[in-house]
Design a protein around this motif. Sequence first.
Motif, PDB file in Angstrom:
ATOM      1  N   ARG A  22       0.749  -0.921   0.312  1.00 11.22           N
ATOM      2  CA  ARG A  22       0.358  -0.171   0.322  1.00 11.22           C
ATOM      3  C   ARG A  22       1.108   1.134  -0.350  1.00 11.22           C
ATOM      4  NH1 ARG A  22      -3.257  -2.925   3.408  1.00 11.22           N
ATOM      5  NH2 ARG A  22      -2.158  -2.242   5.591  1.00 11.22           N
ATOM      6  N   ARG A  23       2.463   0.886  -0.136  1.00 13.20           N
ATOM      7  CA  ARG A  23       2.714   2.250   0.280  1.00 13.20           C
ATOM      8  C   ARG A  23       3.758   2.908  -1.023  1.00 13.20           C
ATOM      9  NH1 ARG A  23       1.814   0.386   5.573  1.00 13.20           N
ATOM     10  NH2 ARG A  23       2.659   2.101   7.014  1.00 13.20           N
ATOM     11  N   PHE A  24       3.995   1.606  -1.925  1.00  9.58           N
ATOM     12  CA  PHE A  24       4.415   1.427  -3.389  1.00  9.58           C
ATOM     13  C   PHE A  24       4.386   2.882  -3.853  1.00  9.58           C
ATOM     14  CE2 PHE A  24       4.919  -3.412  -3.555  1.00  9.58           C
ATOM     15  CZ  PHE A  24       6.014  -3.425  -2.679  1.00  9.58           C
ATOM     16  N   ASP A  25       3.157   3.256  -4.064  1.00  9.04           N
ATOM     17  CA  ASP A  25       2.495   4.098  -5.058  1.00  9.04           C
ATOM     18  C   ASP A  25       3.363   5.732  -4.059  1.00  9.04           C
ATOM     19  OD1 ASP A  25       1.246   2.708  -6.516  1.00  9.04           O
ATOM     20  OD2 ASP A  25      -0.660   3.721  -5.927  1.00  9.04           O
ATOM     21  N   GLY A  26       2.926   5.881  -3.154  1.00  8.54           N
ATOM     22  CA  GLY A  26       3.786   7.008  -2.357  1.00  8.54           C
ATOM     23  C   GLY A  26       5.499   6.855  -2.661  1.00  8.54           C
ATOM     24  N   VAL A  39      11.689   6.279  -5.278  1.00  3.55           N
ATOM     25  CA  VAL A  39      12.658   5.291  -4.939  1.00  3.55           C
ATOM     26  C   VAL A  39      11.633   4.256  -5.754  1.00  3.55           C
ATOM     27  CG1 VAL A  39      11.457   3.059  -3.273  1.00  3.55           C
ATOM     28  CG2 VAL A  39      12.339   5.416  -2.354  1.00  3.55           C
ATOM     29  N   THR A  40      12.596   3.650  -6.689  1.00  2.00           N
ATOM     30  CA  THR A  40      12.240   2.812  -7.644  1.00  2.00           C
ATOM     31  C   THR A  40      12.430   1.001  -6.624  1.00  2.00           C
ATOM     32  OG1 THR A  40      13.912   2.976  -9.419  1.00  2.00           O
ATOM     33  CG2 THR A  40      13.643   1.313  -9.084  1.00  2.00           C
ATOM     34  N   ILE A  41      10.737   0.674  -7.139  1.00  2.62           N
ATOM     35  CA  ILE A  41      10.153  -0.389  -6.458  1.00  2.62           C
ATOM     36  C   ILE A  41      10.365  -1.123  -7.336  1.00  2.62           C
ATOM     37  CG2 ILE A  41       7.665  -1.371  -5.578  1.00  2.62           C
ATOM     38  CD1 ILE A  41       8.887   0.757  -3.778  1.00  2.62           C
ATOM     39  N   ILE A  42      10.795  -2.463  -6.777  1.00  2.00           N
ATOM     40  CA  ILE A  42      11.036  -4.041  -7.497  1.00  2.00           C
ATOM     41  C   ILE A  42       9.933  -4.668  -7.392  1.00  2.00           C
ATOM     42  CG2 ILE A  42      11.942  -6.366  -8.597  1.00  2.00           C
ATOM     43  CD1 ILE A  42      14.622  -4.079  -8.723  1.00  2.00           C
ATOM     44  N   ASP A  43       8.510  -5.202  -7.710  1.00  2.23           N
ATOM     45  CA  ASP A  43       7.397  -6.057  -7.189  1.00  2.23           C
ATOM     46  C   ASP A  43       7.287  -6.525  -7.002  1.00  2.23           C
ATOM     47  OD1 ASP A  43       5.175  -6.776  -6.175  1.00  2.23           O
ATOM     48  OD2 ASP A  43       3.894  -5.474  -6.645  1.00  2.23           O
ATOM     49  N   PRO A  44       7.820  -8.155  -6.155  1.00  2.00           N
ATOM     50  CA  PRO A  44       8.142  -9.947  -6.887  1.00  2.00           C
ATOM     51  C   PRO A  44       6.222 -10.159  -7.330  1.00  2.00           C
ATOM     52  CG  PRO A  44       9.631  -9.465  -5.190  1.00  2.00           C
ATOM     53  CD  PRO A  44       8.455  -7.953  -5.287  1.00  2.00           C
ATOM     54  N   ALA A  45       5.888  -9.398  -6.851  1.00  2.00           N
ATOM     55  CA  ALA A  45       4.256 -10.032  -6.976  1.00  2.00           C
ATOM     56  C   ALA A  45       3.895  -9.756  -8.640  1.00  2.00           C
ATOM     57  CB  ALA A  45       3.199  -9.946  -6.461  1.00  2.00           C
ATOM     58  N   THR A  46       5.054  -9.026  -9.095  1.00  2.00           N
ATOM     59  CA  THR A  46       3.911  -9.281 -10.475  1.00  2.00           C
ATOM     60  C   THR A  46       4.427  -9.548 -11.698  1.00  2.00           C
ATOM     61  OG1 THR A  46       6.160  -7.882 -11.080  1.00  2.00           O
ATOM     62  CG2 THR A  46       4.454  -6.089 -10.937  1.00  2.00           C
TER      63      THR A  46
END
Length: 618
Positions: A562-566, A572-579
Amino acid sequence: MAKPAYRPDIDGLRALAVLPVVLYHAGVPGFSGGYVGVDIFFVISGFLITGIIAREVDEGHFSIWHFYERRARRILPALFVLVAAVLVAASLIFLPGDFEGVPRSALAALGFVANIWFFSQSGYFQGAAETMPLLHTWSLGVEEQFYIVFPLALILIGKFASSWRTAMVWVLAAASLLLALATADNGDGFAFYLLPARAWELLAGSLLALGAVRAVEGRALREVSSWAGIGMIAYAVFTYDKATTFPGLAAVPPVLGAALLIHCAPGTSAGRVLSWKPAVWIGLLSYSLYLWHWPLIVFAEYWQDAPLGYAQSAAVIAASVLAAWISLRWAETPFRNRTRYSRSAIFKASGLGMAALGAACLFMISLGGWTSRFAPEVQKYTAAANDVSPLRAECLRTSYAPPDPACTLGSEAVADALLWGDSHGAEFAWVLGERAAASGRSIEQRTLGSCAPVAAIDTPASSNCAIFNAEVLGEIARRPELETIYLAGFWANGAYDKRASQLAATIVHLQKMGRRVVLIGAVTPQPRSVPRALSRAAAFGGDLPETTSLAEYEAKAGWITRRFDGWRESGVTIIDPATVLFDGPSSRITSEDKLLYFDSHHLTLAGARLVLDAHAPQ
């Protein structure tokens, strides 16, 4: 020193020692500290064996050969039967990756160095204990190592400093206790497994046998002392748990409780309770019951690939008692008969048994996981458990004491990035190192197991986590060339969600230092070890394992997703394994015939590559 009369209350105390251990291991609620039963055994053993040694030394007829003959009669027959049964059972049901350690641990148990072996492998409450059917033999190693040294020490003291015997044992016990207290928080298992930090528990019984503690006068005081001893043991059994720092100071109540009962129980109501015939019967079974209960629990849970339920626990406990009775009747008791088996016969049988079982262990060790027992498909799945960073053992710390040796991956160039995390970072670091090497760059890896990469955190599961994290932050501050900082952790473990504000503060702190922050999000945990679950399905039949649903994942990892967008908005670069780990409402555990996990929640190198490949080059 007169030969003491038989004390049924001590057999009852043995029951008070073994039952909590069995109930704790069987998962019976309320016995979360049942492991302290081993400490009670140590006190009993020190009292009984030291009494025999000291009496014979004082009378001038102590024989080291006679002493070891008694130990062989007492210990080896039941142990031999157990080790043989474990080797057979493991060869029938253990998958290759799980089988490999069994003959090694069996060889260690036969040599009474199992405590040293398991100390080198994992902690008592960590690692794959469910695949270690001989884990409990560590305590036999402690005892037998003690009885290699202590009889010789008593002989030498009796010959050269007999008047100082009690004082010297007091000094040894105090030194061992101080060492235990000093090392209890280390997290490496030294205080738990190894003799120097455990000897004081056996020596507590030794001091009682040597008359170092004055007899308690007065019936009322003995009554109070005896019930206080039971109370101390009960306090430890019912209030301690896996999070208790143990042994250390926490071992004092059960050890003192056992000592009070040995010293004060005769003639008291507590002594009569301990002398109750059913308690004495369990006490007589205690050695074999201790030997058999843990392997039966391990094999039962392994076969069903799940913890025991209440009915199953009851069945396994009953089977353990039956196995113990059979062992007492046909393995222990016959070999204690000196008219039936002479000393020479015992030593010959012991040597042959050691040689035969040792040879069997060595042969099985040479087979590795003995993969030929299974079809190629099973072998393929079990091999996935080895698809890990080649530097996992070297670069992933299980405990921390500064200074931390550097761990650089990639080319020989000066590193321009650093991966900071717990065990989930190891495989990502290796893959990032591969990419860095391809472009002539390098990356530093700083990882400590069970330690979230955030400032000001310490956890019972990780030794010196806060110190480690402070050191990493300090290194980043000192090295401006580390332009990119990767953060990787087991964010979905149910504990790190309490660190949300600290993670946010850490990100802000790194950004203020002018660093680019790359956050690797939560890896989806699975209900079972993926290689084992797939191997079991292929080897023994059954359905493919269920995987974690998207709803279950969100319940565990929603606090961070829930904090990724912010965070993205802040740079911050986000690498999201769930994708890539989700295909609709269910998570994936394989991709193009490759396993994505090497256990229940750590990605294989194939899994880490899949996650990183799905995002823009970093």
